[in-house]
Design a protein around this motif. Sequence first.
Motif, PDB file in Angstrom:
ATOM      1  N   ARG A  36      -3.491   1.160  -9.454  1.00  0.00           N
ATOM      2  CA  ARG A  36      -4.436   0.829  -8.384  1.00  0.00           C
ATOM      3  C   ARG A  36      -4.991  -0.570  -8.630  1.00  0.00           C
ATOM      4  O   ARG A  36      -5.082  -1.022  -9.787  1.00  0.00           O
ATOM      5  N   CYS A  87      -8.063  -3.518  -8.171  1.00  0.00           N
ATOM      6  CA  CYS A  87      -9.527  -3.573  -8.175  1.00  0.00           C
ATOM      7  C   CYS A  87      -9.983  -5.000  -7.852  1.00  0.00           C
ATOM      8  O   CYS A  87      -9.408  -5.962  -8.364  1.00  0.00           O
ATOM      9  N   ALA A 113     -12.507  -0.166  -6.732  1.00  0.00           N
ATOM     10  CA  ALA A 113     -11.075   0.064  -6.939  1.00  0.00           C
ATOM     11  C   ALA A 113     -10.462   0.638  -5.675  1.00  0.00           C
ATOM     12  O   ALA A 113     -11.111   1.397  -4.942  1.00  0.00           O
ATOM     13  N   ASP A 127      -6.807  -0.144 -18.514  1.00  0.00           N
ATOM     14  CA  ASP A 127      -7.647  -0.914 -17.582  1.00  0.00           C
ATOM     15  C   ASP A 127      -7.503  -2.416 -17.821  1.00  0.00           C
ATOM     16  O   ASP A 127      -6.966  -2.865 -18.840  1.00  0.00           O
TER      17      ASP A 127
END
Length: 368
Positions: free
Chosen positions: A266, A268, A273, A242
């Motif tokens: 992905r 965010c 997100a 992360d």
Amino acid sequence: ENENVTVDKACFLISNITIGPESVNLQQEALQRIISTLANKNDEIQNFIDTLHHTLKGVQENSSNILSELDEEFDSLYSILDEVKESMINCIKQEQARKSQELQSQISQCNNALENSEELLEFATRSLDIKEPEEFSKVHKNFTMASAFRLSLKPKVSDNMTHLMVDFSQERQMLQTLKFLPVPKAPEIDPVECLVADNSVTVAWRMPEEDNKIDHFILEHRKTNFDGLPRVKDERCWEIIDNIKGTEYTLSGLKFDSKYMNFRVRACNKAVAGEYSDPVTLETKALNFNLDNSSSHLNLKVEDTCVEWDPTGGKGQESKIKGKENKGSYKFLKIVFLLSKELLIHFEAVLSEIFLFICMTFTFYLLP
């Protein structure tokens, strides 16, 4: 597409080969390729069905969670509105009570003043017959001290309550503009820019379009022994990295104990997100190497992964060169000898089969 081409070629071979022992073998090989390709395709389709079922289950679960969160958010808004409404109602009631109390007090004072004035009027009627100055002066003083003369005939409060009116037109417009959070688009992993080397993997991606509201990225990876699309069943869990600020990340210190690794990423923003990128599967080959003695420095003694320095310096260079040449010539002669030996053995086997065939044919013709 390559699999389809392979199947088409195999079908063409089957339909165009003349029947015979060799053609049967070719047809069997072509059919075997079709069977293998079809089996692989069936495996991919089954994996895709599993993925669709998994996605459908995720849609149902996530929709239920989102609906619950939406209800909670609106319940929170309703609760805040109820609290504000109750507070405003209390303010209005308090103002109403204050003004009512002031007006009731004034009404009471006026009633008392009226009663007092009526008593004074009756007394005044009787006092008109008084002849003595001293007594008349006392009566006159009582009249001047009457409460009616000291009473204010202006209301202390008005009936105006406009200072407690509200206008929620702006808030109503703001509520009407409520919408779902803006979600970042899915990044795109660039396999060409990805690098697998030295027990580390560098993954690079980009956004399909500029988005200055992106705060960070989330990279997920897992090991697998299957090429192609990630599988749902019998696979390891995704490992999460992360708060990646850039569009590239290197995983180091890995142990390549599987043939492939799946990656997805992905984007965010500050609130939510976005969608995952299309997953990418990278092959993780272990790095195996040996040192080449033929191309090494003449003063180095090289054996596989071991290197030793020759303290003689450049004195033994010529002998080393000759040694290499002789060694190469020996290897060449050895290869030629082995090939000749194999050919001789094969030739003898062919002659034996021909001789056996002639004997059987001759015997067949001699039989009555």
